[in-house]
Scaffold this motif. Structure first.
Motif, PDB file in Angstrom:
ATOM      1  N   VAL A 135       4.153   0.514  -3.230  1.00 27.33           N
ATOM      2  CA  VAL A 135       3.946  -0.051  -4.563  1.00 27.33           C
ATOM      3  C   VAL A 135       2.688   0.499  -5.230  1.00 27.33           C
ATOM      4  N   ARG A 136       1.565   0.438  -4.542  1.00 26.86           N
ATOM      5  CA  ARG A 136       0.280   0.804  -5.147  1.00 26.86           C
ATOM      6  C   ARG A 136       0.155   2.320  -5.300  1.00 26.86           C
ATOM      7  N   LYS A 137      -0.154   2.734  -6.519  1.00 28.30           N
ATOM      8  CA  LYS A 137      -0.390   4.150  -6.792  1.00 28.30           C
ATOM      9  C   LYS A 137      -1.813   4.517  -6.365  1.00 28.30           C
ATOM     10  N   GLN A 138      -1.980   5.662  -5.753  1.00 26.32           N
ATOM     11  CA  GLN A 138      -3.292   6.132  -5.327  1.00 26.32           C
ATOM     12  C   GLN A 138      -4.115   6.523  -6.558  1.00 26.32           C
ATOM     13  N   SER A 139      -5.410   6.297  -6.496  1.00 27.23           N
ATOM     14  CA  SER A 139      -6.255   6.553  -7.668  1.00 27.23           C
ATOM     15  C   SER A 139      -6.366   8.033  -7.995  1.00 27.23           C
ATOM     16  N   ASP A 140      -6.232   8.904  -7.008  1.00 20.57           N
ATOM     17  CA  ASP A 140      -6.410  10.334  -7.271  1.00 20.57           C
ATOM     18  C   ASP A 140      -5.115  11.068  -7.618  1.00 20.57           C
ATOM     19  N   THR A 141      -3.965  10.582  -7.143  1.00 14.33           N
ATOM     20  CA  THR A 141      -2.703  11.288  -7.385  1.00 14.33           C
ATOM     21  C   THR A 141      -1.768  10.545  -8.332  1.00 14.33           C
ATOM     22  N   GLY A 142      -1.960   9.242  -8.467  1.00 19.80           N
ATOM     23  CA  GLY A 142      -1.059   8.443  -9.290  1.00 19.80           C
ATOM     24  C   GLY A 142       0.294   8.218  -8.629  1.00 19.80           C
ATOM     25  N   LYS A 143       0.367   8.485  -7.315  1.00 18.75           N
ATOM     26  CA  LYS A 143       1.608   8.321  -6.561  1.00 18.75           C
ATOM     27  C   LYS A 143       1.357   7.415  -5.362  1.00 18.75           C
ATOM     28  N   THR A 144       2.438   6.812  -4.865  1.00 18.35           N
ATOM     29  CA  THR A 144       2.312   6.024  -3.636  1.00 18.35           C
ATOM     30  C   THR A 144       2.330   6.974  -2.440  1.00 18.35           C
ATOM     31  N   PRO A 145       1.811   6.542  -1.287  1.00 11.71           N
ATOM     32  CA  PRO A 145       1.917   7.375  -0.094  1.00 11.71           C
ATOM     33  C   PRO A 145       3.375   7.742   0.224  1.00 11.71           C
ATOM     34  N   ASP A 146       4.292   6.822  -0.007  1.00  9.99           N
ATOM     35  CA  ASP A 146       5.707   7.101   0.240  1.00  9.99           C
ATOM     36  C   ASP A 146       6.203   8.230  -0.669  1.00  9.99           C
ATOM     37  N   GLU A 147       5.827   8.196  -1.931  1.00  4.13           N
ATOM     38  CA  GLU A 147       6.236   9.260  -2.849  1.00  4.13           C
ATOM     39  C   GLU A 147       5.664  10.606  -2.424  1.00  4.13           C
ATOM     40  N   MET A 148       4.401  10.610  -2.001  1.00  5.73           N
ATOM     41  CA  MET A 148       3.779  11.862  -1.562  1.00  5.73           C
ATOM     42  C   MET A 148       4.463  12.403  -0.311  1.00  5.73           C
ATOM     43  N   TYR A 149       4.813  11.520   0.616  1.00  7.44           N
ATOM     44  CA  TYR A 149       5.504  11.939   1.837  1.00  7.44           C
ATOM     45  C   TYR A 149       6.864  12.545   1.489  1.00  7.44           C
ATOM     46  N   ARG A 150       7.611  11.874   0.626  1.00  4.72           N
ATOM     47  CA  ARG A 150       8.947  12.369   0.268  1.00  4.72           C
ATOM     48  C   ARG A 150       8.872  13.737  -0.413  1.00  4.72           C
ATOM     49  N   GLU A 151       7.884  13.932  -1.274  1.00  4.21           N
ATOM     50  CA  GLU A 151       7.705  15.235  -1.918  1.00  4.21           C
ATOM     51  C   GLU A 151       7.386  16.317  -0.889  1.00  4.21           C
ATOM     52  N   ALA A 152       6.492  16.006   0.041  1.00  2.90           N
ATOM     53  CA  ALA A 152       6.138  16.973   1.082  1.00  2.90           C
ATOM     54  C   ALA A 152       7.341  17.285   1.971  1.00  2.90           C
ATOM     55  N   TRP A 153       8.121  16.270   2.282  1.00  2.67           N
ATOM     56  CA  TRP A 153       9.312  16.459   3.119  1.00  2.67           C
ATOM     57  C   TRP A 153      10.320  17.370   2.415  1.00  2.67           C
ATOM     58  N   GLU A 154      10.526  17.159   1.131  1.00  4.06           N
ATOM     59  CA  GLU A 154      11.462  17.992   0.380  1.00  4.06           C
ATOM     60  C   GLU A 154      10.998  19.447   0.352  1.00  4.06           C
ATOM     61  N   LYS A 155       9.709  19.671   0.172  1.00  2.00           N
ATOM     62  CA  LYS A 155       9.173  21.037   0.176  1.00  2.00           C
ATOM     63  C   LYS A 155       9.386  21.697   1.534  1.00  2.00           C
TER      64      LYS A 155
ATOM     65  N   TYR B  94       0.825  -1.206   0.000  1.00  2.00           N
ATOM     66  CA  TYR B  94       0.000   0.000   0.000  1.00  2.00           C
ATOM     67  C   TYR B  94       0.865   1.265   0.000  1.00  2.00           C
ATOM     68  N   ASN B  95       1.894   1.305   0.826  1.00  2.00           N
ATOM     69  CA  ASN B  95       2.700   2.508   0.994  1.00  2.00           C
ATOM     70  C   ASN B  95       3.796   2.699  -0.051  1.00  2.00           C
TER      71      ASN B  95
END
Length: 73
Positions: A48-68, A45-46
């Protein structure tokens, strides 16, 4: 899947993922197997699987937010 009218999108996404992941998996025979299956699901879930609304995994979204956050300091 049971849908509630005002269900939070993140909860709906999680339920969809549970159904998708366990659809063709055998039912756990005991607590140890269930714990193992849930650990595998959480990784999938965290990471491998891409979210239906963002096309990203939760891990990818977290890393992007952390970088910002790091860049705004």
């Amino acid at each position: 899947m049971i849908m509630i009218k005002d269900e939070i999108p993140a909860i709906r996404e999680y339920k969809m993922a549970l159904e998708e992941y366990f659809k063709n998996k055998p039912k756990a025979k005991n607590d140890r197997e269930l714990k193992e299956q849930m650990g595998e699901f959480m990784y999938w879930y965290n990471h491998v699987r891409k979210q239906s609304d963002t096309g990203k995994t939760p891990d990818e979204m977290y890393r992007e937010a952390w970088e910002k956050t790091k860049m705004s300091r």
